[in-house]
Design a protein around this motif. Sequence first.
Motif, PDB file in Angstrom:
ATOM      1  N   ILE A  33       1.816  -4.668  59.779  1.00  0.00           N
ATOM      2  CA  ILE A  33       0.742  -4.481  58.810  1.00  0.00           C
ATOM      3  C   ILE A  33       1.140  -3.306  57.917  1.00  0.00           C
ATOM      4  CG2 ILE A  33      -1.710  -3.992  58.529  1.00  0.00           C
ATOM      5  CD1 ILE A  33      -2.055  -5.076  61.412  1.00  0.00           C
ATOM      6  N   PRO A  34       1.383  -3.546  56.632  1.00  0.00           N
ATOM      7  CA  PRO A  34       1.985  -2.507  55.795  1.00  0.00           C
ATOM      8  C   PRO A  34       1.120  -1.268  55.591  1.00  0.00           C
ATOM      9  CG  PRO A  34       1.450  -4.441  54.479  1.00  0.00           C
ATOM     10  CD  PRO A  34       1.177  -4.789  55.903  1.00  0.00           C
ATOM     11  N   ASP A  35      -0.203  -1.418  55.561  1.00  0.00           N
ATOM     12  CA  ASP A  35      -1.044  -0.251  55.286  1.00  0.00           C
ATOM     13  C   ASP A  35      -1.719   0.304  56.537  1.00  0.00           C
ATOM     14  OD1 ASP A  35      -2.709  -2.393  55.635  1.00  0.00           O
ATOM     15  OD2 ASP A  35      -4.034  -1.903  53.963  1.00  0.00           O
ATOM     16  N   GLU A  36      -1.264  -0.088  57.702  1.00  0.00           N
ATOM     17  CA  GLU A  36      -1.818   0.441  58.941  1.00  0.00           C
ATOM     18  C   GLU A  36      -1.208   1.820  59.225  1.00  0.00           C
ATOM     19  OE1 GLU A  36      -2.392  -1.033  63.507  1.00  0.00           O
ATOM     20  OE2 GLU A  36      -0.478  -1.417  62.546  1.00  0.00           O
ATOM     21  N   PRO A  56       1.924   2.146  46.834  1.00  0.00           N
ATOM     22  CA  PRO A  56       1.302   2.642  45.601  1.00  0.00           C
ATOM     23  C   PRO A  56      -0.105   3.190  45.871  1.00  0.00           C
ATOM     24  CG  PRO A  56       1.883   0.307  45.414  1.00  0.00           C
ATOM     25  CD  PRO A  56       2.234   0.742  46.782  1.00  0.00           C
ATOM     26  N   SER A  57      -0.559   4.069  45.010  1.00  0.00           N
ATOM     27  CA  SER A  57      -1.863   4.704  45.222  1.00  0.00           C
ATOM     28  C   SER A  57      -3.010   3.699  45.156  1.00  0.00           C
ATOM     29  CB  SER A  57      -2.081   5.820  44.209  1.00  0.00           C
ATOM     30  OG  SER A  57      -2.013   5.307  42.901  1.00  0.00           O
ATOM     31  N   SER A  58      -2.801   2.566  44.505  1.00  0.00           N
ATOM     32  CA  SER A  58      -3.861   1.551  44.450  1.00  0.00           C
ATOM     33  C   SER A  58      -4.039   0.852  45.802  1.00  0.00           C
ATOM     34  CB  SER A  58      -3.546   0.520  43.366  1.00  0.00           C
ATOM     35  OG  SER A  58      -2.304  -0.109  43.652  1.00  0.00           O
ATOM     36  N   ASP A  59      -3.018   0.882  46.652  1.00  0.00           N
ATOM     37  CA  ASP A  59      -3.093   0.205  47.951  1.00  0.00           C
ATOM     38  C   ASP A  59      -3.578   1.101  49.075  1.00  0.00           C
ATOM     39  OD1 ASP A  59      -2.150  -2.031  46.703  1.00  0.00           O
ATOM     40  OD2 ASP A  59      -0.102  -1.863  47.472  1.00  0.00           O
ATOM     41  N   ALA A  95       7.444  13.961  47.931  1.00  0.00           N
ATOM     42  CA  ALA A  95       7.471  14.735  46.683  1.00  0.00           C
ATOM     43  C   ALA A  95       6.671  14.036  45.589  1.00  0.00           C
ATOM     44  CB  ALA A  95       8.912  14.959  46.236  1.00  0.00           C
ATOM     45  N   ALA A  96       6.650  12.726  45.605  1.00  0.00           N
ATOM     46  CA  ALA A  96       5.865  11.991  44.608  1.00  0.00           C
ATOM     47  C   ALA A  96       4.367  12.254  44.762  1.00  0.00           C
ATOM     48  CB  ALA A  96       6.148  10.501  44.723  1.00  0.00           C
ATOM     49  N   LEU A  97       3.948  12.597  45.965  1.00  0.00           N
ATOM     50  CA  LEU A  97       2.526  12.871  46.193  1.00  0.00           C
ATOM     51  C   LEU A  97       2.099  14.232  45.648  1.00  0.00           C
ATOM     52  CD1 LEU A  97       2.174  11.613  49.865  1.00  0.00           C
ATOM     53  CD2 LEU A  97       1.495  10.433  47.776  1.00  0.00           C
TER      54      LEU A  97
END
Length: 164
Positions: A33-36, A56-59, A95-97
């Motif tokens: 599950i990718p967002d778990e 991505p921040s939308s997910d 770092a992107a965060l």
Amino acid sequence: MATNPNHATRCYDGQALKQRHPDLSDPFPKDVIPDEIAVAFGRRHVYKLVDVLSLPSSDLASEERARALRYLLGLLSNQESKAEAVGCNTAAPVAALLGDDTNAEVRRLACDTLATLAHLEGGRASIVAVDGVALVTKLLRDRDSGARDAAAGFLASMSRGGGD
């Protein structure tokens, strides 16, 4: 209990798994599950959280990113986990965060995670490769004092170099 009219009453003891454990719930999903946000077992424990932070921040909501960073920071308590984190290029999504997220806790935890990676020479190199020092330096003027303190702690970790 099954009865046989020719013999005395006997007890039937089923040994099939379905009879011993009649679990009728839905089976676990076969794929990841990718967002778990969970700590995976074994060698995948760092990779799983880096994959979640790369979404991505939308997910993924900002609070969930902070939770994933807390889990990751907890895992980076030994050299083996730090080496795995450097090997899977943790510095790039973390770092992107620093600049994209509006949550001050995410910025603070991202600085703390990068400071932990800076204890290894390869970690320092990966942070420099993604221009993490410049991104963290901008946080020295952040409106949140926790993010400013974490940015200063990161710079202190980077300046120590191999002296740990």
